[in-house]
Design an enzyme around this catalytic site. Sequence first.
Site, PDB file in Angstrom:
ATOM      1  N   GLY A  68      41.574  43.656  33.732  1.00 54.23           N
ATOM      2  CA  GLY A  68      41.202  42.392  33.117  1.00 54.23           C
ATOM      3  C   GLY A  68      41.095  41.315  34.177  1.00 54.23           C
ATOM      4  O   GLY A  68      41.715  41.426  35.243  1.00 54.23           O
ATOM      5  N   GLN A  73      40.981  32.618  36.914  1.00 55.40           N
ATOM      6  CA  GLN A  73      41.394  33.325  38.138  1.00 55.40           C
ATOM      7  C   GLN A  73      40.331  33.273  39.233  1.00 55.40           C
ATOM      8  O   GLN A  73      40.612  33.631  40.374  1.00 55.40           O
ATOM      9  CB  GLN A  73      41.739  34.785  37.822  1.00 55.40           C
ATOM     10  N   CYS A 112      49.814  41.183  37.794  1.00 57.76           N
ATOM     11  CA  CYS A 112      48.720  40.219  37.659  1.00 57.76           C
ATOM     12  C   CYS A 112      47.955  40.193  38.979  1.00 57.76           C
ATOM     13  O   CYS A 112      48.578  40.174  40.046  1.00 57.76           O
ATOM     14  CB  CYS A 112      49.297  38.841  37.341  1.00 57.76           C
ATOM     15  N   LEU A 113      46.628  40.181  38.913  1.00 58.55           N
ATOM     16  CA  LEU A 113      45.812  40.158  40.137  1.00 58.55           C
ATOM     17  C   LEU A 113      46.028  38.863  40.926  1.00 58.55           C
ATOM     18  O   LEU A 113      45.711  38.800  42.107  1.00 58.55           O
ATOM     19  CB  LEU A 113      44.327  40.322  39.796  1.00 58.55           C
ATOM     20  N   HIS A 154      47.355  39.168  27.899  1.00 59.24           N
ATOM     21  CA  HIS A 154      47.535  38.647  29.260  1.00 59.24           C
ATOM     22  C   HIS A 154      46.351  37.743  29.638  1.00 59.24           C
ATOM     23  O   HIS A 154      46.540  36.626  30.137  1.00 59.24           O
ATOM     24  CB  HIS A 154      47.658  39.847  30.225  1.00 59.24           C
ATOM     25  N   GLU A 155      45.125  38.215  29.359  1.00 61.32           N
ATOM     26  CA  GLU A 155      43.917  37.428  29.705  1.00 61.32           C
ATOM     27  C   GLU A 155      43.834  36.152  28.876  1.00 61.32           C
ATOM     28  O   GLU A 155      43.466  35.098  29.393  1.00 61.32           O
ATOM     29  CB  GLU A 155      42.648  38.252  29.489  1.00 61.32           C
ATOM     30  N   HIS A 158      45.930  33.526  30.341  1.00 60.67           N
ATOM     31  CA  HIS A 158      45.342  32.903  31.539  1.00 60.67           C
ATOM     32  C   HIS A 158      44.478  31.693  31.169  1.00 60.67           C
ATOM     33  O   HIS A 158      44.429  30.708  31.900  1.00 60.67           O
ATOM     34  CB  HIS A 158      44.472  33.911  32.295  1.00 60.67           C
TER      35      HIS A 158
HETATM   36 ZN   LIG Z   1      46.862  37.911  35.400  1.00 61.57          ZN
END
Ligand SMILES: [Zn+2]
Length: 187
Positions: A68, A73, A112-113, A154-155, A158
């Site tokens: 995701g 981000q 998380c990225l 999660h997305e 964000h």
């Molecule tokens: Zn994340």
Amino acid sequence: MAEIEGQVRDEELDPEREARRQLALAQIRQYPDAALKMQARPVEEFDDELLGLAERMKRLMEDANGIGLAATQVGVLRRLFVFQPAEDEVAVVVNPEIVERSEETEVADEGCLSIQGVLVPVERATTITLAGRDEHGEEVRFELDDVYARAAQHESDHLDGILTIDRTTPEARREALAVLRPRIVLS
Ligand SMILES: [Zn+2]
């Protein structure tokens, strides 16, 4: 077999693929970047710019080996994310809303990225219904469970500037910040 942890797929990559992952991660905002704490605004126009953004986000998500990626981000404060609603599928969801969520919840470690190398336990609904539009403006709806329900929650977070470390236990948050703070001083 890769293990899916929140937004991140944990697996060994060959050197070329790993180099591609690092290049993608360099284009993804990293904690404590201010954009990660901001509220995204609804998308009003379904135009070529939006299509281009969606394509770029899909490519970055795949290269980064994530499941995701939210617009915040990549520093774009608009309400859209890309994610995997199932294995080997990729979807763009614009103006997403979680319209139903199960009372049943589950706690699992989430990566998380934008917070590399940090895994914290997060409680999420086990099944959800996600509604929104695709990148062309068509209505979409997903019934999600397990890691896919977790990724979509999660997305969605964000887009409201909420990170895993805001959703975890006080102890896990303290430990995560202890790892993250020295990095901030060094960079
Ligand atoms: Zn994340």
